[in-house]
Write a protein that holds these residues in place. Structure first.
Motif, PDB file in Angstrom:
ATOM      1  N   ALA A 133       0.830  -1.210   0.000  1.00  0.00           N
ATOM      2  CA  ALA A 133       0.000   0.000   0.000  1.00  0.00           C
ATOM      3  C   ALA A 133       0.861   1.256   0.000  1.00  0.00           C
ATOM      4  N   LYS A 134       1.913   1.228   0.791  1.00  0.00           N
ATOM      5  CA  LYS A 134       2.813   2.388   0.834  1.00  0.00           C
ATOM      6  C   LYS A 134       3.519   2.588  -0.502  1.00  0.00           C
ATOM      7  N   ALA A 135       3.938   1.504  -1.132  1.00  0.00           N
ATOM      8  CA  ALA A 135       4.607   1.614  -2.438  1.00  0.00           C
ATOM      9  C   ALA A 135       3.650   2.189  -3.475  1.00  0.00           C
ATOM     10  N   THR A 136       2.393   1.738  -3.450  1.00  0.00           N
ATOM     11  CA  THR A 136       1.391   2.252  -4.395  1.00  0.00           C
ATOM     12  C   THR A 136       1.135   3.733  -4.148  1.00  0.00           C
ATOM     13  N   ALA A 137       0.937   4.105  -2.881  1.00  0.00           N
ATOM     14  CA  ALA A 137       0.670   5.507  -2.546  1.00  0.00           C
ATOM     15  C   ALA A 137       1.857   6.397  -2.908  1.00  0.00           C
ATOM     16  N   LEU A 138       3.058   5.909  -2.650  1.00  0.00           N
ATOM     17  CA  LEU A 138       4.262   6.681  -2.981  1.00  0.00           C
ATOM     18  C   LEU A 138       4.357   6.893  -4.489  1.00  0.00           C
ATOM     19  N   ALA A 139       4.142   5.835  -5.259  1.00  0.00           N
ATOM     20  CA  ALA A 139       4.225   5.947  -6.721  1.00  0.00           C
ATOM     21  C   ALA A 139       3.189   6.935  -7.253  1.00  0.00           C
ATOM     22  N   ILE A 140       1.978   6.870  -6.735  1.00  0.00           N
ATOM     23  CA  ILE A 140       0.926   7.793  -7.194  1.00  0.00           C
ATOM     24  C   ILE A 140       1.259   9.216  -6.799  1.00  0.00           C
ATOM     25  N   ASN A 141       1.703   9.404  -5.574  1.00  0.00           N
ATOM     26  CA  ASN A 141       2.048  10.744  -5.114  1.00  0.00           C
ATOM     27  C   ASN A 141       3.192  11.332  -5.920  1.00  0.00           C
ATOM     28  N   LEU A 142       4.215  10.531  -6.200  1.00  0.00           N
ATOM     29  CA  LEU A 142       5.350  11.022  -6.993  1.00  0.00           C
ATOM     30  C   LEU A 142       4.928  11.331  -8.428  1.00  0.00           C
ATOM     31  N   ALA A 143       4.080  10.480  -9.017  1.00  0.00           N
ATOM     32  CA  ALA A 143       3.600  10.733 -10.381  1.00  0.00           C
ATOM     33  C   ALA A 143       2.764  12.012 -10.427  1.00  0.00           C
ATOM     34  N   ARG A 144       1.953  12.207  -9.394  1.00  0.00           N
ATOM     35  CA  ARG A 144       1.094  13.396  -9.333  1.00  0.00           C
ATOM     36  C   ARG A 144       1.909  14.675  -9.210  1.00  0.00           C
ATOM     37  N   THR A 145       3.083  14.571  -8.608  1.00  0.00           N
ATOM     38  CA  THR A 145       3.921  15.755  -8.420  1.00  0.00           C
ATOM     39  C   THR A 145       4.981  15.908  -9.505  1.00  0.00           C
ATOM     40  N   GLY A 146       4.877  15.130 -10.605  1.00  0.00           N
ATOM     41  CA  GLY A 146       5.703  15.347 -11.778  1.00  0.00           C
ATOM     42  C   GLY A 146       7.042  14.639 -11.821  1.00  0.00           C
ATOM     43  N   HIS A 147       7.258  13.639 -10.998  1.00  0.00           N
ATOM     44  CA  HIS A 147       8.522  12.898 -11.033  1.00  0.00           C
ATOM     45  C   HIS A 147       8.566  11.969 -12.248  1.00  0.00           C
ATOM     46  N   SER A 148       9.763  11.668 -12.705  1.00  0.00           N
ATOM     47  CA  SER A 148       9.936  10.792 -13.874  1.00  0.00           C
ATOM     48  C   SER A 148       9.698   9.334 -13.482  1.00  0.00           C
ATOM     49  N   LYS A 149       9.476   8.489 -14.491  1.00  0.00           N
ATOM     50  CA  LYS A 149       9.269   7.056 -14.251  1.00  0.00           C
ATOM     51  C   LYS A 149      10.488   6.448 -13.563  1.00  0.00           C
ATOM     52  N   GLN A 150      11.677   6.842 -13.982  1.00  0.00           N
ATOM     53  CA  GLN A 150      12.901   6.313 -13.397  1.00  0.00           C
ATOM     54  C   GLN A 150      13.013   6.703 -11.918  1.00  0.00           C
ATOM     55  N   ASP A 151      12.671   7.946 -11.618  1.00  0.00           N
ATOM     56  CA  ASP A 151      12.729   8.423 -10.231  1.00  0.00           C
ATOM     57  C   ASP A 151      11.704   7.675  -9.373  1.00  0.00           C
ATOM     58  N   ILE A 152      10.507   7.478  -9.910  1.00  0.00           N
ATOM     59  CA  ILE A 152       9.465   6.763  -9.174  1.00  0.00           C
ATOM     60  C   ILE A 152       9.910   5.337  -8.896  1.00  0.00           C
ATOM     61  N   LYS A 153      10.461   4.683  -9.908  1.00  0.00           N
ATOM     62  CA  LYS A 153      10.926   3.306  -9.745  1.00  0.00           C
ATOM     63  C   LYS A 153      12.016   3.222  -8.683  1.00  0.00           C
ATOM     64  N   ALA A 154      12.958   4.134  -8.741  1.00  0.00           N
ATOM     65  CA  ALA A 154      14.063   4.130  -7.776  1.00  0.00           C
ATOM     66  C   ALA A 154      13.558   4.358  -6.352  1.00  0.00           C
ATOM     67  N   ARG A 155      12.614   5.279  -6.180  1.00  0.00           N
ATOM     68  CA  ARG A 155      12.089   5.589  -4.856  1.00  0.00           C
ATOM     69  C   ARG A 155      11.253   4.437  -4.295  1.00  0.00           C
TER      70      ARG A 155
END
Length: 158
Positions: A133-155
Motif C-alpha cells: 500500500a505504501k509503495a502504491t501511494a508513494l508511486a501515485i504521489n510522486l507521479a502526481r507531483t511530476g517525477h519521472s518514471k525512473q525516479d518513481i521506480k528508484a524511490r
C-alpha cells in the motif's frame, strides 16, 4: 467471459466500498458506530451486487463461496479457476483504488505514506500488505507531483 468480468466487478466494488468504509470509519476494539456503518456497507454492497451481477455469475465475490460451489458440484474446475482469478484481481484493483484516493488526498509524500498505512491497517494488517500500500501511494504521489518514471521506480524500490 461475462461471468468472470462480473465476479471481477463485484469483488472490486466490495473491496472498494465495504472495506473502504471499514478503513475510513476505523473499526477499533471499542464498540461504536463504525461497526454498524461497516456492517451496513457490506450488506448493501452484497445486495447491490446480487441484483446487478447475480443473474450473470451468481455473485460469489468470495473464493470461499466459489469453493463451496465447486465442492458441491455446482461448478466446474475450469469455472472455479476463472472465478477465483477474477475475484483476486478484482480485490487487488479495489484495494489499489482505495489507496490511490489516499495518495491523491495527501499533501505530501509523508502524509501519503501515513494515509496508506492507516487505510490498509484496518483491513489488511500484515507487513507485506502495508508495504504494498505504501509503495502504491508513494508511486501515485510522486507521479502526481511530476517525477519521472525512473525516479518513481528508484524511490519505490528503496
Amino acid at each position: 467471459m461475462r461471468k468472470y468480468a462480473s465476479e471481477f466487478i463485484g469483488t472490486f466494488v466490495l473491496v472498494l466500498f465495504a472495506c473502504g468504509t471499514a478503513a475510513v470509519t476505523g473499526c477499533a476494539s471499542a464498540a461504536d458506530a463504525a461497526y454498524l456503518l461497516t456492517a451496513l456497507a457490506f450488506g448493501l454492497v452484497i445486495v447491490a451486487m446480487a441484483y446487478s451481477i447475480g443473474h450473470v455469475s451468481g455473485c460469489h465475490v468470495d473464493p470461499a463461496v466459489s469453493l463451496g460451489m465447486l465442492l458441491s458440484g455446482r461448478m466446474t474446475a475450469k469455472d472455479f479457476i476463472g472465478y477465483v482469478l477474477s475475484q483476486f484481481l478484482g480485490a487487488i484493483a479495489g484495494a489499489a483504488m482505495r489507496i490511490s484516493a489516499a495518495a491523491f488526498a495527501a499533501g505530501s509524500e509523508e502524509e501519503a505514506l501515513k494515509m496508506a498505512e492507516a487505510v490498509t491497517d484496518v483491513t489488511h494488517n500484515h507487513p507485506e500488505g502495508i508495504k504494498g500500500a505504501k509503495a502504491t501511494a508513494l508511486a501515485i504521489n510522486l507521479a502526481r507531483t511530476g517525477h519521472s518514471k525512473q525516479d518513481i521506480k528508484a524511490r519505490v524500490e528503496q
